[in-house]
Design an enzyme around this catalytic site. Structure first.
Site, PDB file in Angstrom:
ATOM      1  N   ASP A 141       0.825  -1.369   0.076  1.00  0.00           N
ATOM      2  CA  ASP A 141       0.206  -0.089   0.160  1.00  0.00           C
ATOM      3  C   ASP A 141       0.703   1.014   0.262  1.00  0.00           C
ATOM      4  OD1 ASP A 141      -2.228   1.436   2.032  1.00  0.00           O
ATOM      5  OD2 ASP A 141      -2.198   1.811   0.250  1.00  0.00           O
ATOM      6  N   LYS A 144       2.197   3.345  -5.766  1.00  0.00           N
ATOM      7  CA  LYS A 144       2.074   2.438  -6.603  1.00  0.00           C
ATOM      8  C   LYS A 144       3.060   1.771  -7.237  1.00  0.00           C
ATOM      9  CE  LYS A 144      -0.877   3.311  -3.673  1.00  0.00           C
ATOM     10  NZ  LYS A 144      -1.162   2.685  -2.467  1.00  0.00           N
ATOM     11  N   ASN A 170      -5.587  -0.126  -3.820  1.00  0.00           N
ATOM     12  CA  ASN A 170      -5.231   0.708  -5.505  1.00  0.00           C
ATOM     13  C   ASN A 170      -5.255  -0.211  -6.804  1.00  0.00           C
ATOM     14  OD1 ASN A 170      -3.968   2.068  -2.536  1.00  0.00           O
ATOM     15  ND2 ASN A 170      -5.674   3.007  -3.202  1.00  0.00           N
TER      16      ASN A 170
END
Ligand SMILES: C[S@@+](CC[C@H](N)C(=O)[O-])C[C@H]1O[C@@H](n2cnc3c(N)ncnc32)[C@H](O)[C@@H]1O
Ligand SMILES: O=C(c1ccccc1)c1ccc(O)c(O)c1[N+](=O)[O-]
Ligand SMILES: [Mg+2]
Length: 214
Positions: A141, A144, A170
């Site tokens: 997390d 990215k 995500n």
């Protein structure tokens, strides 16, 4: 001098949550982020999926990449049995200062090892410096564009075993296209998408659960 959002989030925890009660810390943060200021915690909806996967894996050694204020750290650590541990990496020292206090407010400091530094530098030190043999569970997390680099690093450092579960936040928003492509096409991974929403919003997002096959 102005406070930061993590500092305001910590104040809300200290005002609304009960010391030693992880669920009250989780609820205080979710209420703060839903009604006062959005923040990039995994949140309650995706958090419930995280809880299920952690409970199913029941890891002895877990790794979290990206601590921020410690919300998901508390979610994971509260489910871990005694004598197990969660190592969480955070390269922003100001966030780490807040996270330590949130984790302590929940009474989970004995289960959590928060290390300040960059994942790319710390992962190669896990065996020697942190006495880790391998990880049973990894929660991705952090930024990215680091997801793919870091799971390749975990593979190279021999920190994954047959059955290690990787859970990535995500994968839709903000999105991790190269990571998704890798875990969905590489025969050494068995991957599954859990559809959900970006924390505290109606925007689609989701978690990708990938099992390393060795
Ligand atoms: C989305 S926040 C983490 C949220 C947290 N997992 C939660 O759900 O409560 C991402 C965090 O990763 C940290 N970060 C980004 N890249 C990193 C890296 N390469 N190594 C360590 N921390 C990193 C950022 O400073 C930020 O605090
Ligand atoms: O990248 C952002 C982001 C981008 C722009 C503005 C605010 C946050 C983000 C959004 C939701 C997340 O769950 C998350 O983990 C992140 N993150 O930074 O790692
Ligand atoms: Mg996230």
């Amino acid at each position: 001098t102005w406070s930061t959002r993590p500092q305001r989030l910590l104040k809300a925890v200290q005002k609304k949550a009960t010391r030693g009660d992880p669920q009250s810390v989780i609820s205080a943060i979710d209420n703060f982020c839903r009604h006062k200021e959005w923040a990039m915690n995994v949140g309650d909806e995706k958090g419930a999926i995280l809880d299920c996967v952690v409970s199913e894996v029941n890891p002895s050694t877990a790794l979290e990449l990206g601590t921020y204020c410690g919300y998901s750290t508390v979610r994971i650590a509260r489910l871990l049995p005694p004598e197990t541990r969660l190592i969480t990496l955070e390269f922003n020292p100001d966030y780490a200062v807040v996270a330590r206090q949130v984790i302590a407010w929940a009474g989970l400091q004995d289960k959590v090892e928060l290390v300040v530094g960059a994942s790319g530098d710390l992962i190669p030190q896990m065996k020697q410096q942190f006495g880790v043999k391998e990880f049973d569970f990894v929660f991705l997390d952090h930024w990215k564009d680091r997801y793919l680099l870091d799971i390749k690093l975990l593979e190279e450092c021999g920190l994954l075993r047959r059955g290690t579960v990787l859970l990535a936040d995500n994968v839709i928003c903000p999105g991790t296209p190269e990571y998704l492509e890798y875990v969905r096409t590489n025969p050494r991974y068995e991957s599954r998408y859990f559809k959900s929403h970006l924390e505290y919003t109606k925007v689609e997002d989701g978690l990708e659960k990938s099992i390393f096959l060795g």
